[in-house]
Scaffold this motif. Structure first.
Motif, mmCIF file in Angstrom:
data_model
loop_
_atom_site.group_PDB
_atom_site.id
_atom_site.type_symbol
_atom_site.label_atom_id
_atom_site.label_comp_id
_atom_site.label_asym_id
_atom_site.label_seq_id
_atom_site.Cartn_x
_atom_site.Cartn_y
_atom_site.Cartn_z
ATOM 1 N N LEU A 244 -36.112 1.914 8.557
ATOM 2 C CA LEU A 244 -35.888 3.055 9.446
ATOM 3 C C LEU A 244 -34.964 2.665 10.597
ATOM 4 O O LEU A 244 -33.992 3.382 10.896
ATOM 5 N N LEU A 245 -35.235 1.550 11.248
ATOM 6 C CA LEU A 245 -34.425 1.123 12.382
ATOM 7 C C LEU A 245 -32.997 0.785 11.939
ATOM 8 O O LEU A 245 -32.026 1.121 12.631
ATOM 9 N N PHE A 246 -32.867 0.144 10.789
ATOM 10 C CA PHE A 246 -31.542 -0.176 10.258
ATOM 11 C C PHE A 246 -30.750 1.103 9.983
ATOM 12 O O PHE A 246 -29.563 1.206 10.326
ATOM 13 N N THR A 247 -31.413 2.088 9.378
ATOM 14 C CA THR A 247 -30.753 3.362 9.082
ATOM 15 C C THR A 247 -30.275 4.043 10.356
ATOM 16 O O THR A 247 -29.156 4.571 10.419
ATOM 17 N N ILE A 248 -31.120 4.030 11.385
ATOM 18 C CA ILE A 248 -30.755 4.685 12.648
ATOM 19 C C ILE A 248 -29.567 3.985 13.289
ATOM 20 O O ILE A 248 -28.628 4.638 13.773
ATOM 21 N N VAL A 249 -29.569 2.652 13.301
ATOM 22 C CA VAL A 249 -28.441 1.912 13.881
ATOM 23 C C VAL A 249 -27.144 2.260 13.143
ATOM 24 O O VAL A 249 -26.114 2.569 13.762
ATOM 25 N N THR A 304 -43.288 18.082 6.541
ATOM 26 C CA THR A 304 -42.367 18.448 5.463
ATOM 27 C C THR A 304 -41.666 19.762 5.755
ATOM 28 O O THR A 304 -40.573 20.012 5.238
ATOM 29 N N ALA A 305 -42.259 20.605 6.592
ATOM 30 C CA ALA A 305 -41.603 21.853 6.970
ATOM 31 C C ALA A 305 -40.573 21.644 8.071
ATOM 32 O O ALA A 305 -39.532 22.303 8.104
ATOM 33 N N ALA A 306 -40.854 20.724 8.993
ATOM 34 C CA ALA A 306 -39.975 20.544 10.155
ATOM 35 C C ALA A 306 -38.789 19.629 9.871
ATOM 36 O O ALA A 306 -37.729 19.781 10.478
ATOM 37 N N GLY A 307 -38.946 18.667 8.964
ATOM 38 C CA GLY A 307 -37.878 17.707 8.720
ATOM 39 C C GLY A 307 -36.732 18.291 7.918
ATOM 40 O O GLY A 307 -36.895 19.258 7.175
ATOM 41 N N ASN A 308 -35.567 17.703 8.081
ATOM 42 C CA ASN A 308 -34.382 18.140 7.335
ATOM 43 C C ASN A 308 -33.668 16.943 6.725
ATOM 44 O O ASN A 308 -33.760 15.819 7.226
ATOM 45 N N ASN A 309 -32.940 17.196 5.670
ATOM 46 C CA ASN A 309 -32.204 16.163 4.945
ATOM 47 C C ASN A 309 -30.830 15.999 5.597
ATOM 48 O O ASN A 309 -29.837 16.564 5.136
ATOM 49 N N PHE A 310 -30.774 15.232 6.688
ATOM 50 C CA PHE A 310 -29.529 15.121 7.437
ATOM 51 C C PHE A 310 -28.439 14.437 6.621
ATOM 52 O O PHE A 310 -27.242 14.713 6.807
ATOM 53 N N GLU A 311 -28.824 13.525 5.705
ATOM 54 C CA GLU A 311 -27.827 12.872 4.873
ATOM 55 C C GLU A 311 -27.049 13.910 4.053
ATOM 56 O O GLU A 311 -25.815 13.873 3.979
ATOM 57 N N ALA A 330 -22.067 19.083 14.038
ATOM 58 C CA ALA A 330 -23.403 19.685 14.093
ATOM 59 C C ALA A 330 -24.370 18.936 13.181
ATOM 60 O O ALA A 330 -25.540 18.719 13.534
ATOM 61 N N GLY A 331 -23.893 18.520 12.001
ATOM 62 C CA GLY A 331 -24.743 17.747 11.108
ATOM 63 C C GLY A 331 -25.111 16.402 11.691
ATOM 64 O O GLY A 331 -26.246 15.928 11.552
ATOM 65 N N VAL A 332 -24.172 15.769 12.386
ATOM 66 C CA VAL A 332 -24.412 14.462 12.997
ATOM 67 C C VAL A 332 -25.435 14.561 14.124
ATOM 68 O O VAL A 332 -26.291 13.676 14.291
ATOM 69 N N VAL A 333 -25.354 15.631 14.912
ATOM 70 C CA VAL A 333 -26.291 15.802 16.025
ATOM 71 C C VAL A 333 -27.712 16.021 15.505
ATOM 72 O O VAL A 333 -28.689 15.725 16.202
ATOM 73 N N GLY A 334 -27.843 16.511 14.268
ATOM 74 C CA GLY A 334 -29.163 16.760 13.694
ATOM 75 C C GLY A 334 -30.120 15.592 13.831
ATOM 76 O O GLY A 334 -31.182 15.711 14.464
ATOM 77 N N PRO A 335 -29.795 14.407 13.276
ATOM 78 C CA PRO A 335 -30.714 13.262 13.420
ATOM 79 C C PRO A 335 -30.824 12.752 14.852
ATOM 80 O O PRO A 335 -31.844 12.165 15.217
ATOM 81 N N LEU A 336 -29.772 12.951 15.666
ATOM 82 C CA LEU A 336 -29.842 12.553 17.073
ATOM 83 C C LEU A 336 -31.018 13.237 17.764
ATOM 84 O O LEU A 336 -31.699 12.645 18.596
ATOM 85 N N ILE A 337 -31.275 14.489 17.384
ATOM 86 C CA ILE A 337 -32.384 15.250 17.957
ATOM 87 C C ILE A 337 -33.652 15.088 17.127
ATOM 88 O O ILE A 337 -34.749 14.905 17.663
ATOM 89 N N GLU A 338 -33.502 15.101 15.804
ATOM 90 C CA GLU A 338 -34.681 15.084 14.930
ATOM 91 C C GLU A 338 -35.498 13.809 15.074
ATOM 92 O O GLU A 338 -36.739 13.862 15.133
ATOM 93 N N VAL A 339 -34.843 12.663 15.127
ATOM 94 C CA VAL A 339 -35.582 11.392 15.140
ATOM 95 C C VAL A 339 -36.524 11.290 16.333
ATOM 96 O O VAL A 339 -37.741 11.101 16.157
ATOM 97 N N PRO A 340 -36.051 11.412 17.587
ATOM 98 C CA PRO A 340 -36.998 11.289 18.706
ATOM 99 C C PRO A 340 -38.003 12.427 18.776
ATOM 100 O O PRO A 340 -39.155 12.212 19.169
#
Length: 364
Positions: A244-249, A304-311, A330-340
């Motif tokens: 997870l941490l590697f993916t985020i970096v 499973t309802a709240a998460g999205n497939n940002f990839e 907009a797609g890139v900002v998705g995980p920026l907000i979703e993760v935290p």
């Protein structure tokens, strides 16, 4: 949590959090640090984003794919596949998940994008694409951290993957062309094949699912379930967090310059995303409670309802509109907000266990 084993407990959330390892207890710190490291690397190391982006097959980034596979394998190795039948027979869970993911989720993102970004059509389109890409990967981590039902998560993720292949293109056409036309709004086109979607499903879900299933089958056959769950799983469990941490970096290194150079746009895109994650998770959690699901399945339903497939969302936006497009940002900002946000919701979920009766089983 990620490295813990199934157990029947009735302790309050505080004791669960207190019993975590240092690695798990300070998960938000590690994730924020990984995001910061990725952003700094992308901003300060010339050409790093281009070098990382070049290591890919088609539109699939190999570094991100590696991180996701490392992240998902330990979680899927923990699933007791002989219990999946009890999940598939739970119509309340399956029907609720399908409605939340494929009816309410895309509709809510469409509404939020138009209400909050009426003057920014590219970002609006990108967010609608994010809303169509239902989560099939990282949600397994959040569910596991929140002591959700692993077997239920595996079934719902598999169900989402099937619907993603079949419905993504059709829903994109509906929400970007048909519905805006009915409402007298501007339209956009989205051309993406079912095969393109299927590739992401096969790589990001199929490979770790097969590896997890084979690990359990072969491990239990060779050494027994006790050895597998008490000796093998604790050894591979921490790999999920490292993945997870590697993916985020890597993810934030790829987009660090883009994100840090347009803070105002990022803030505008973040607002509907924050509203979306809060409404979807909260609505799903309350739905699970209202229809009588126990805590672990309610938690699985919510994540499973709240998460999205940002990839998938990023790949589609880049492939259709270009790497420098507003849709891709907009797609890139998705995980920026979703993760935290979803990490924070893990702790909200654990605190919400007090809403359920003490007799309901939850996993430490």
């Amino acid at each position: 949590m990620i490295g813990a084993q199934p157990a029947q407990v009735t302790a309050p959330p505080a004791s669960v959090i207190g019993a975590l390892s240092v690695l798990d207890r300070f998960l938000p710190v590690w994730i924020i640090a990984a995001m910061g490291v990725g952003l700094l690397l992308g901003r300060l190391v010339p050409g790093l984003d281009a070098a990382l982006d070049a290591v890919k097959v088609g539109e699939i980034s190999l570094p991100i794919a590696l991180g996701l596979l490392l992240m998902m394998y330990p979680v899927l190795a923990k699933v007791r596949y002989d219990r999946l039948g009890t999940v598939t027979g739970d119509r309340r869970l399956l029907i609720s998940s399908l409605v939340l993911n494929w009816v309410l989720g895309p509709a809510l993102m469409f509404a939020l994008a138009w209400i909050l970004l009426p003057d920014l059509p590219e970002y609006r389109t990108g967010l609608i694409i994010v809303g169509l890409a239902r989560c099939i990967a990282m949600v397994l981590i959040w569910n596991d951290l929140a002591c959700g039902d692993r077997e239920a998560a595996a079934v719902l993720v598999a169900l989402n993957s099937v619907f993603q292949v079949v419905a993504f293109g059709a829903l994109g056409w509906f929400y970007l062309q048909v519905l805006p036309g009915w409402l007298g709004l501007s339209q956009a086109a989205l051309e993406v094949s079912a095969w393109d979607i299927a590739q992401y499903v096969l790589i990001f879900l199929g490979i770790p699912l097969a590896a997890g299933y084979l690990s359990r089958q072969l491990g239990e056959r060779a050494r027994g379930r006790d050895w597998y769950e008490q000796r093998f799983l604790p050894r591979v469990g921490p790999i999920a967090l490292y993945g997870l941490l590697f993916t985020i970096v890597i993810l934030f290194a790829l987009q660090g310059h883009t994100i840090t150079s347009q803070p105002g746009d990022v803030a505008r895109i973040a607002l509907p995303l924050l509203a979306y994650f809060a409404l979807m998770w909260g609505g799903a959690f309350l739905t699970g409670k209202a229809i009588g699901l126990p805590y672990d399945k309610t938690t699985t339903l919510a994540f499973t309802a709240a998460g999205n497939n940002f990839e998938l969302a990023i790949a589609v936006a880049v492939g259709v509109f270009g790497v420098t497009s507003g849709q891709a940002l907009a797609g890139v900002v998705g995980p920026l907000i979703e993760v935290p946000v979803l990490v924070a919701l893990v702790y909200v979920s654990l605190a919400g266990r007090r809403l359920f009766t003490a007799e309901e089983p939850t996993r430490a």
